[in-house]
Each structure stands twice: as structure tokens, then as C-alpha cells.
Design a protein around this motif. Structure first.
Motif, PDB file in Angstrom:
ATOM      1  N   SER A   1     -55.014 -84.286  29.177  1.00 15.81           N
ATOM      2  CA  SER A   1     -56.530 -84.186  29.703  1.00 15.81           C
ATOM      3  C   SER A   1     -56.293 -83.325  30.682  1.00 15.81           C
ATOM      4  O   SER A   1     -55.475 -82.554  32.106  1.00 15.81           O
ATOM      5  N   ILE A   2     -57.754 -82.783  31.151  1.00 12.70           N
ATOM      6  CA  ILE A   2     -58.136 -81.758  32.375  1.00 12.70           C
ATOM      7  C   ILE A   2     -58.757 -82.950  33.354  1.00 12.70           C
ATOM      8  O   ILE A   2     -59.795 -83.278  33.070  1.00 12.70           O
ATOM      9  N   LEU A   3     -58.513 -82.910  34.628  1.00 12.68           N
ATOM     10  CA  LEU A   3     -59.310 -83.311  35.955  1.00 12.68           C
ATOM     11  C   LEU A   3     -59.659 -82.434  37.237  1.00 12.68           C
ATOM     12  O   LEU A   3     -59.454 -81.796  37.458  1.00 12.68           O
TER      13      LEU A   3
ATOM     14  N   ASN B   1     -62.721 -84.102  32.422  1.00 13.13           N
ATOM     15  CA  ASN B   1     -63.020 -84.579  32.981  1.00 13.13           C
ATOM     16  C   ASN B   1     -63.222 -84.809  34.305  1.00 13.13           C
ATOM     17  O   ASN B   1     -62.609 -84.576  35.570  1.00 13.13           O
ATOM     18  N   PRO B   2     -64.833 -84.153  34.785  1.00 12.24           N
ATOM     19  CA  PRO B   2     -64.959 -84.278  36.203  1.00 12.24           C
ATOM     20  C   PRO B   2     -64.957 -85.790  36.741  1.00 12.24           C
ATOM     21  O   PRO B   2     -65.787 -86.517  36.630  1.00 12.24           O
ATOM     22  N   LEU B   3     -64.979 -85.367  37.891  1.00 17.85           N
ATOM     23  CA  LEU B   3     -64.551 -86.749  38.768  1.00 17.85           C
ATOM     24  C   LEU B   3     -65.968 -86.906  39.887  1.00 17.85           C
ATOM     25  O   LEU B   3     -66.069 -85.800  40.697  1.00 17.85           O
ATOM     26  N   ARG B   4     -66.622 -88.049  39.720  1.00 16.81           N
ATOM     27  CA  ARG B   4     -67.953 -88.104  40.505  1.00 16.81           C
ATOM     28  C   ARG B   4     -67.721 -88.534  41.458  1.00 16.81           C
ATOM     29  O   ARG B   4     -66.869 -89.670  41.711  1.00 16.81           O
ATOM     30  N   GLY B   5     -68.288 -87.573  42.841  1.00 14.24           N
ATOM     31  CA  GLY B   5     -67.982 -87.875  44.221  1.00 14.24           C
ATOM     32  C   GLY B   5     -68.676 -89.498  44.279  1.00 14.24           C
ATOM     33  O   GLY B   5     -67.975 -90.325  45.410  1.00 14.24           O
TER      34      GLY B   5
ATOM     35  N   PHE C   1     -74.963 -99.474  38.018  1.00 22.40           N
ATOM     36  CA  PHE C   1     -74.817 -97.688  38.725  1.00 22.40           C
ATOM     37  C   PHE C   1     -73.702 -97.549  37.460  1.00 22.40           C
ATOM     38  O   PHE C   1     -73.762 -98.196  36.167  1.00 22.40           O
ATOM     39  N   SER C   2     -74.414 -96.414  37.305  1.00 23.57           N
ATOM     40  CA  SER C   2     -72.659 -95.388  35.807  1.00 23.57           C
ATOM     41  C   SER C   2     -72.009 -94.842  36.207  1.00 23.57           C
ATOM     42  O   SER C   2     -72.435 -94.193  37.196  1.00 23.57           O
ATOM     43  N   ASN C   3     -70.861 -95.111  36.185  1.00 28.30           N
ATOM     44  CA  ASN C   3     -69.535 -94.826  36.552  1.00 28.30           C
ATOM     45  C   ASN C   3     -69.341 -93.327  35.937  1.00 28.30           C
ATOM     46  O   ASN C   3     -70.255 -92.803  35.363  1.00 28.30           O
ATOM     47  N   THR C   4     -67.882 -92.637  36.818  1.00 26.25           N
ATOM     48  CA  THR C   4     -68.057 -91.119  35.969  1.00 26.25           C
ATOM     49  C   THR C   4     -67.353 -91.397  34.735  1.00 26.25           C
ATOM     50  O   THR C   4     -67.887 -90.135  34.116  1.00 26.25           O
TER      51      THR C   4
END
Ligand code: SF4
Ligand code: SF4
Ligand code: SF4
Lengths: 526, 376
Positions: A137-139, A175-179, A300-303
Motif C-alpha cells: 500500500s502507498i500512503l 492512498n492520498p490522505l486528505r488534510g 462529510f466524505s472522508n479520505t
């Protein structure tokens, strides 16, 4: 994220880059830490700073700032050369492989070492680790996107994961982690200049027709609009006359603040709608008080693309109103009546015009949220994207070459500056700085520097120092830290009184229009 | 094989999945099996001894959390032997420290009388902050056990109050170890541990320093795990759980989207806890989500629309402010065209708010100049 947060714990190998996960996404970071400690997953951290997560990592690789495309291409070079890539996946599910192969050919471990400073042995080792993992997995986070080549960085990571077939299965993905809590939702809802909801392009006549019908209007513009980072300089050029800013504080968060401030002065009419009299609101002609998350119903829509309920718990202060109701009131007074009885009414309209949300209702997400795409009421939602095919059918490799950072250190400005967050504060601090305890833990801005650089530039731990770039200067406290790297200093951007963005560069990534926050050149003066 | 997995609990035949513990089976069938030290998601230790059950054919009682269900096993969860043992365990816990809510009453022998007295003292520093929200107190009540005055002096370290978020009171600690597991196995912060593995006397941070100087990042997982009043939220220590409403919602900070309960009393948020058992966070939170809610009731919140006059902002009524905005925007749109106006919406707001903002830009202003600051 292509995969879910829970899914991280099932990976055999996790590659984290440009994400200070334990500080910015603390709860998510515990999934990573548990995978490492209790399921013996391998963890590789690629980050210029010695972040907390490094303590858990099997391998920590420190790249020269702004050289991400280079090391990622280097990994692919090794993987292709050693034939470790997933041939079935590449053949069946992707196109553009030959071109990718050609592009990465010159990124030999030796070449990569020269540009990034990463030892060639390390490049080979991580390449093998990633390629041979069962599920990897890539974060990544803003450390990857906030560069002049941010879009390239993201595409490079996607290339890497497709090359190894680490996509569409549990424990894999990019997997981009939304701030921020609802970055995902703001994008999904069409809070972007080029798309309506669910990324339907404004240039697509069918999409335009659909919206016109749903909204009962004609003449919706089909030309792409300006991004936030373009609108503000355009105010200076006299093209943008008025801004209606809802819940944002660009006068702390924008790059090259000194310039941004001048641009705001050129506006004819500024409306700011917010919880507090922020730095931006103080410049407004009209300020409208709105309610916060605890005072409203909604979603809300999470990451991980999970649409979740927000519920009203307390009454808002004084005359404050819910954001959508204020906007509707303005619309009605401009001759286009807009009114809804509840947030749920709006959500029902969203479902009609947003294919990926069509199957989601307030009832269905009462207990737990649902991952979009969820096209119909009997669809369970989609925790893992691209499991059978990509949105466009086959996954396209993007051959990407290296663009160096826009501003590199020189004799006059000898240090790289990177910006980011600390765990106890959030964004421009308008919310977290109202909690005393958080302030007690992280009271003021600082510049993080290595002992060696501190000696070299003759600055003392705990003492004030002026940090100066070509665009401005601020005064902060020196913090000598083992997290820092020689030649690079770090400043958090939460603090308006010493706003790191007085220093940063307004140069944008040509596609995503993200400013290059992560690198600019500075000097220190006491 | 699967269909043979039958266990008999309190004379009911129940099926189970191989590998499940007796506790897990009982929980699934809503059998009220009390626990103190058990923490979901961590390795069970059987340390507290409250979840003991009687298994037919076995001499000793077994900890349900650490005993695997087996085919044809016959289990009793409230037999006399079980109840007697639980009473003994509860009594020992109560006698271990400053559990003044159930210590043998100074006056009379009447449980109700005692409760009245303690409640009358509500808000006093004497009163345990967990009063009314304590698993040990629940059990003492359920099994009608009162404590003895502690035989030996209990842990008398002063309460730790030097950090802004958590109060640690080792005088009320029952050494169940749940906080250690929460910190080590769930959040993986490894900030706290028993002082001594073999003969623990208390829980320490690092080499026995205040939390604020340790590895602790104030996620508060340990508070949520602690069954008694040994770990509590500093600002909520005088709030009584039963006087609060709990509203389930989503954290407003980062993109993880943790599910939280806002505890509300008199229109004020008193504390925040994580919602157990549901994705994405399964009860875990971070320092911002758990403690960063004071902004909601901040006196600095805007309560009235403001209009700038002679360079100064003054308060206005909604009608005046909205009319001004509508007429100005209409005028600018007419004079300079729709694309002379921009709307910045926010990654902080709800989907509904964002949808309306972009609809406003596109349907009313007729421009695609709509964006939010995700890039920033
Ligand atoms: S607050 Fe979190 S980090 Fe600190 S001791 Fe408790 S569980 Fe550990
Ligand atoms: S502090 Fe609470 S959770 Fe930790 S050992 Fe003591 S009683 Fe158990
Ligand atoms: S509690 Fe912390 S990790 Fe969870 S959503 Fe809020 S800010 Fe993010």
C-alpha cells in the motif's frame, strides 16, 4: 484513497511518503503502526524529515526535497530491469508500458543517487521490497502534492502501483490522505472550477444540459473557471472584482502572503462567511456569521470516500445561520429563489445529479457511512476502487520526467524551507487555537533546524530568529531537532502572527495549480 | 465441522465460530457478562478476574475472555460460585484504593442512604469524577458489594494535573492494565506501563514522569478505556455522564472522519468520546478530535452579520447584510460579467453546503469560478 483505512492493516508492505502521518492523521497512523508491530508488515518511509513514523520503519529514506519523481522512477527502473513487475496486470489492465519503460531507462540507481542523495543500494532494496510484497500500500499526503511537480508525483506513484499490480486488492492501492475533513466531499460536490458533482466536466454538453434541467436555468458557463490560487492574483490584475469566501482563511493559508494581501486590497467587494473574524474576514466589506459542524446536520466524505453523517448537537451562537441557508438567501435576493427545508432535502437533490452518490441516503448511512461509488439504492458501496477495471477501462501509465523545484537554495538564500503541520494545531489555527490545552502544547511558531545548521548560521535553541525569503520575512523561535535535515528548515503554517506563507513561493503546479509550499529558499538572520 | 460448533451457555444452545472465546460468544448473544480489563482488539489477559464463568466438569472457574469456546461445553455465567468469586474480586478492587463511592459507609448500613449522601456532595473534590460512569461502581451495585476501608495505605501519589487534558489519579486505579493495552496495542504510542511487571503498584509514564514530558500525545485512548475514575478528561471532571445527551457525528478536523459522540449539557459540549465498534476509527481519536472542541462555544464566535463602514466593521441585521451582498454582486455581474466574481467554498463545510455554493456560482452567478482550498 483507492482503498480503505481499515485495509491498511492487511498490507504486507506500506510505503509512506510526504505524509507526517502520526501528526496529521493520528488515528490512521495507528493502523500503520499496528500493521508493523502486530502483523509484521514492512514499513518504508521516504521523507526528508525524521518524522515520528520513522521509529517504526524498517527503512527510512531521505530524499533531497523536490526530487520525488526521480526516486519513484528509479524504483520502476529497477523493477523493470529485474523483471519484478506484474506482467499479467500490466498486459491485461494497463497501456503505455513501453513508453514508461523508455522514460525510466535513464533513472539508474547511480543517476538517482546523484540527484536525490538516496544511496543506490537503498533504491534497489526498496524496489525489491515493494515489487515482491504480496500486498503493498502507498500512503501519501501534501508532501507529495505541494510541489510545482505535484501532479507528476501523484502520477508517478500510480505508475509504480500499477506496474506491480498493487491495485484493486485488499492491502494495496495509492492512498492520498486528505488534510481537511471534507476535501473529498468538496471535490465530489463540484467545488472545483472544471467539474460539476461527481467530476462531470463543465465542458461536457450532456452534463451541462443535465444541470440546467435539474436547476431550472439556462446559460450555464461551459468554460473552465479559475482556481483559488489563480483568482487571488487575478484580483490584482483587475479581472476578479469580487470574492465570496465561505469558511476559508486564505490570508494565512495562501502562498506568498504579502502579495496576496495586496491582491485583496484591489477587490471591489469582498464577502466572507465564517465562524470567526479571521484575518481574511477583517478585510471584508460584509461578514456573515455561520454555524459550525456541531450546530448543523449534513454529511462529510472522508479520505476513504466514505460518506458519513454530521448531526446537530448544539444551537449556534446569536444570529449565526447554517452556510447553505445563507447562500440560498443571497441567491433568492438575486432573483433565483433557492430554498430547502433541511440538509436532507439538499442531499436528495445531490443524489439526482451525482451518479456516484445516487444510492446513498441519510437512512442508509445512519449507523455507518458508505463508500462511493454507490450508484443505486441496493448497491453496497465500493470500499476498493479499480478492482475489476479502471474508470477509463485500462490504466494508463504516464511517462514522467523530472522538473527541479522552482526555487533552489543559492548563496544568498542558502536553506530550503518546507512547511507543514504539528499535531496540536490545525490549518490556520482559527479553531484549534481556541482550545487552551492545544495552545499550551504548541503555543507558537518555530523553525526546526539541525544542530549543525544552527551552528553554521549561528542561531541558538529557544532564541528568536528572522527567517527571510525573497518574498517576506517572519520572526520565529529556533528549535534544534533531530527531525530536521542539514540544509532544510521546517516551519508550521498555523500561526497568523508569524505566517510561514509570507515566505513561500506562489509558483503553481501547471495542472493541479497547487502552490509549491514544500520548497523555497530562505536565509536566517538574528 | 461448522455445524458441530455448539456451546451451551446458561442452558441455551448457541453456535460459535472456531477460535471464538466464551466472552465473544456471550457478547454476540447479548449475554451480560461483566468485564473490567477486557479491551476489544487487544490480546486478553484474564487479569481482572471479573469475567469468570463456571464450566461443567472443570474444577476451577475460568476467565471467559481468555478461554476458547469448545464443542458441547456447558457454561454458567451467574452460578453461585461465579457470583461469590465476582463479589470477592469486586471487594478487593474496592479496597485497593480511594473508592469512596462504595467504601463501607461511615453511617448506617444502607446503600441508598450512602448514594444519597454522595450525590448531595456532587461537585466536591472528594467525589470521584467517574461517579455514575464507572464500571466498578456498576458492578458493586449489581452484586451488592461494599468495600472495606483499604487495609494498607493505597497509592497516595498526588493526582497528576499538570497537563492540560488528562487527570491521572492513581488512588483510584485498580491496576487492570486496560490503559496500557489501549496505549500499546491500539494507538501504539507506548507511553505508559506498569511500574513493575511482577508486582505492579501503579501505572507510570516513561520512567515515572508526568505525561506531558513523556511519549504521550494525548489521544485519550486510555481515558476511554479506563473502567474507573483513575483517568478522566480534565475539563469534564465535574460533569456527570447521566446529565449529558450524546450526539453521534463526524470529527471536523482531518480527513480520517472519525466517528465521535459529542456529550452535551445545557447547549455546551462537555466532552468528546470515540464511537466504539464502527469504522473508520473503532473508538480511537486523536488529541484534536477529543479535546479540540472549545472553539464551538468560544466568545469570539461571530453572532451578527457585519458591514464595513468608513473602514470599520459594524453589526447589522441579516436583511441589511444580505440585501447589500445581493445588490453588489448583481451590480458587479452586470458591469463586469459573471467571470469577474469568484466563490471560494470550503473543505471544512458539509457536502450540502458545498453543493449549494457551487450551484450558486453556476446557476445564479453563471460562472465556473468556484474552488476550495484543498490545495492549500
Ligand atoms: S493519552 Fe494516548 S498516548 Fe497518552 S497515555 Fe493515553 S493512550 Fe497513551
Ligand atoms: S488507570 Fe484505569 S485502565 Fe489503567 S490500570 Fe488503572 S484502572 Fe486500569
Ligand atoms: S479525531 Fe483526529 S484523526 Fe480522527 S478525524 Fe479527528 S482529527 Fe482526524
Amino acid at each position: 484513497m483507492t482503498n480503505t483505512i481499515g485495509d491498511i492493516e492487511t498490507a504486507d508492505m506500506i510505503l509512506v511518503t510526504g505524509s507526517n502521518t502520526t501528526e496529521n492523521h493520528p488515528v490512521l497512523s495507528s493502523f500503520v503502526k499496528r500493521a508493523v508491530k502486530f502483523r509484521s508488515a514492512k514499513l518504508v518511509v521516504v521523507d526528508p524529515r525524521k518524522i515520528k513514523l520513522v521509529e517504526y520503519a524498517d527503512k527510512w529514506i531521505r530524499q533531497a526535497v523536490g526530487t520525488d519523481v526521480v526516486w519513484i522512477n528509479g524504483l520502476m527502473h529497477v523493477i523493470i530491469k529485474e523483471a519484478l513487475f506484474n506482467k499479467t496486470f500490466v498486459n491485461d489492465r494497463t497501456e503505455g508500458f513501453e513508453e514508461l519503460k523508455k522514460t525510466v531507462e535513464k533513472f539508474t540507481p547511480e543517476h538517482v543517487e546523484k540527484i536525490t542523495g538516496i544511496a543506490k543500494e537503498d533504491i534497489i532494496e526498496i524496489a525489491r521490497m515493494y515489487a515482491t510484497a504480496k500486498a503493498a500500500s502507498i500512503l501519501y499526503c501534501m508532501g507529495i502534492t505541494q510541489h510545482i511537480c505535484g501532479t507528476d508525483n501523484v502520477k508517478s506513484l500510480a505508475n509504480l502501483s500499477m506496474l506491480c499490480g498493487h491495485m484493486g486488492k485488499p492491502g494495496t492501492g495509492v492512498n492520498p490522505l486528505r488534510g481537511q475533513n471534507n476535501v473529498q466531499g468538496a471535490c465530489d460536490m463540484g467545488g472545483l472550477p472544471v467539474v460539476f458533482t461527481a467530476y462531470q466536466p463543465v465542458s461536457n454538453p450532456d452534463a451541462v444540459k443535465k444541470m440546467e434541467n435539474a436547476w431550472g436555468v439556462t446559460g450555464i458557463s461551459t468554460s473552465p473557471g479559475l482556481t483559488a490560487t489563480e483568482m487571488i492574483p487575478k484580483a490584482h490584475d483587475g479581472i476578479i472584482k469580487s470574492l465570496y469566501i465561505i469558511g476559508e482563511n486564505p490570508l494565512v493559508s495562501d502562498p506568498d502572503l504579502n502579495h496576496a494581501e495586496k491582491c485583496f486590497e484591489d477587490l471591489e467587494f469582498l464577502v466572507v462567511q465564517d465562524l470567526f473574524l479571521t484575518e481574511t474576514a477583517q478585510k471584508a466589506d460584509v461578514v456573515l456569521p455561520s454555524t459550525c459542524f456541531a450546530e448543523k446536520d449534513g454529511t462529510f466524505s472522508n479520505t476513504e470516500r466514505r460518506v458519513q453523517r454530521v448531526r446537530k448537537a448544539v444551537e449556534g451562537p446569536g444570529d449565526a445561520k447554517i452556510d447553505w441557508a445563507i447562500t440560498c438567501d443571497i441567491a433568492s435576493r438575486m432573483g433565483y429563489p433557492m430554498s430547502y427545508n433541511s440538509s436532507e432535502d439538499i442531499f436528495e437533490e445531490i443524489r439526482i445529479v451525482t451518479p456516484s452518490y445516487a444510492g446513498i441516503t441519510y437512512d442508509r448511512i445512519d449507523k455507518t457511512g458508505i463508500h462511493w461509488p454507490c450508484p443505486s439504492i441496493d448497491h453496497p458501496g465500493t470500499p476498493i476502487l479499480h478492482s475489476a477495471q479502471f474508470t477509463r477501462g485500462k490504466g494508463l501509465f504516464h511517462a514522467i520526467d523530472f522538473i527541479p523545484p522552482a526555487e533552489e537554495p543559492d548563496n544568498e538564500y542558502p536553506l530550503n524551507l518546507t512547511t507543514g503541520r504539528v499535531i496540536y494545531q490545525y490549518h490556520t489555527g482559527t479553531m484549534t487555537r481556541k482550545t487552551e490545552g492545544l495552545n499550551e502544547r504548541a503555543p507558537e511558531s518555530f523553525v526546526e533546524i539541525t544542530q549543525k545548521d544552527a551552528d553554521k548560521y549561528n542561531v541558538k535553541n529557544g532564541k528568536k530568529v528572522r527567517v527571510i525569503s525573497r518574498r517576506g520575512e517572519i520572526e520565529v523561535i529556533v528549535q534544534i531537532s533531530p527531525k530536521a535535515v542539514d540544509g532544510t528548515v521546517f516551519i508550521p503554517f498555523h500561526y497568523a502572527e508569524a505566517a510561514a506563507n509570507r515566505l513561500t513561493n506562489g509558483r503553481l503546479d501547471p495542472i493541479a495549480k497547487i502552490p509549491e509550499y514544500k520548497v523555497c529558499a530562505v536565509k536566517l538572520a538574528s | 465441522m461448522g455445524e458441530q460448533n455448539k456451546i451451551i451457555i446458561n442452558n441455551n444452545e448457541l453456535s460459535f465460530k472456531s477460535g471464538e472465546t466464551i466472552l465473544e460468544v456471550a457478547k454476540r448473544y447479548n449475554i451480560d457478562l461483566p468485564t473490567l480489563c477486557h479491551l476489544k482488539g487487544s490480546v486478553p489477559t484474564g487479569r481482572c478476574g471479573i469475567c469468570v464463568v463456571e464450566i461443567q466438569g472443570m474444577d476451577n472457574l475460568r476467565a471467559a475472555c481468555a478461554t476458547k469456546a469448545e464443542n458441547s461445553m456447558i457454561v454458567f455465567t451467574e452460578s453461585k460460585a461465579v457470583v461469590d468469586t465476582r463479589k470477592k474480586v469486586i471487594k478487593e478492587f474496592l479496597s485497593m484504593g480511594n473508592h469512596n463511592c462504595a467504601v463501607s459507609r461511615p453511617s448506617g448500613n444502607d446503600w441508598t442512604h450512602f448514594q444519597m449522601k454522595v450525590q448531595a456532595d456532587d461537585n466536591s473534590a472528594e467525589l470521584c469524577p467517574a461517579w455514575g460512569d464507572c464500571r466498578l461502581q456498576d458492578l458493586a451495585y449489581r452484586y451488592q458489594v461494599t468495600g472495606e476501608k483499604p487495609a494498607a495505605p493505597y497509592q497516595t501519589d498526588p493526582m497528576e494535573i499538570v497537563n492540560p487534558f488528562i487527570i491521572r489519579d492513581s488512588s483510584r486505579c485498580i491496576l487492570c492494565g486496560k490503559c496500557v493495552k489501549a496505549c500499546r496495542e491500539i494507538q501504539v504510542n507506548d507511553a505508559i506501563d506498569f511500574d513493575n511487571a511482577d508486582a505492579p503498584k501503579k501505572i507510570i509514564a516513561g520512567d515515572n514522569k508526568p505525561l506531558k514530558d513523556s511519549e504521550c500525545v494525548f489521544c485519550g485512548e486510555c481515558i476511554q478505556a479506563c473502567p474507573v475514575g483513575a483517568l478522566v478528561e480534565k475539563d469534564a471532571r465535574f460533569d456527570r455522564g447521566w446529565q449529558e445527551k450524546k450526539i453521534k457525528t463526524t470529527c471536523t478536523y482531518c480527513g480520517v472522519g472519525c466517528q465521535i459522540y459529542l456529550h452535551v449539557k445545557d447547549n455546551i459540549i462537555t466532552r468528546v468520546t470515540g464511537v466504539e465498534g464502527v469504522a473508520p476509527n473503532y473508538g480511537s481519536l486523536c488529541v484534536k478530535g477529543r479535546f479540540g472542541f472549545n472553539f464551538v462555544s468560544s466568545p469570539e464566535r461571530l453572532t451578527k452579520p457585519l458591514i464595513k463602514e468608513n473602514g470599520k466593521l459594524r453589526e447589522a441585521e441579516w436583511d441589511e447584510a444580505l440585501d447589500l451582498v445581493a445588490s453588489k454582486l448583481s451590480q458587479i455581474k452586470k458591469d463586469h460579467g459573471p467571470d469577474s466574481i469568484g466563490v471560494l467554498t470550503s473543505a471544512r463545510m458539509s457536502n450540502e453546503d458545498n453543493y449549494i455554493a457551487q450551484k450558486f456560482a453556476r446557476a445564479v452567478l453563471k460562472t465556473n469560478n468556484i474552488d476550495h482550498c484543498a490545495r492549500l
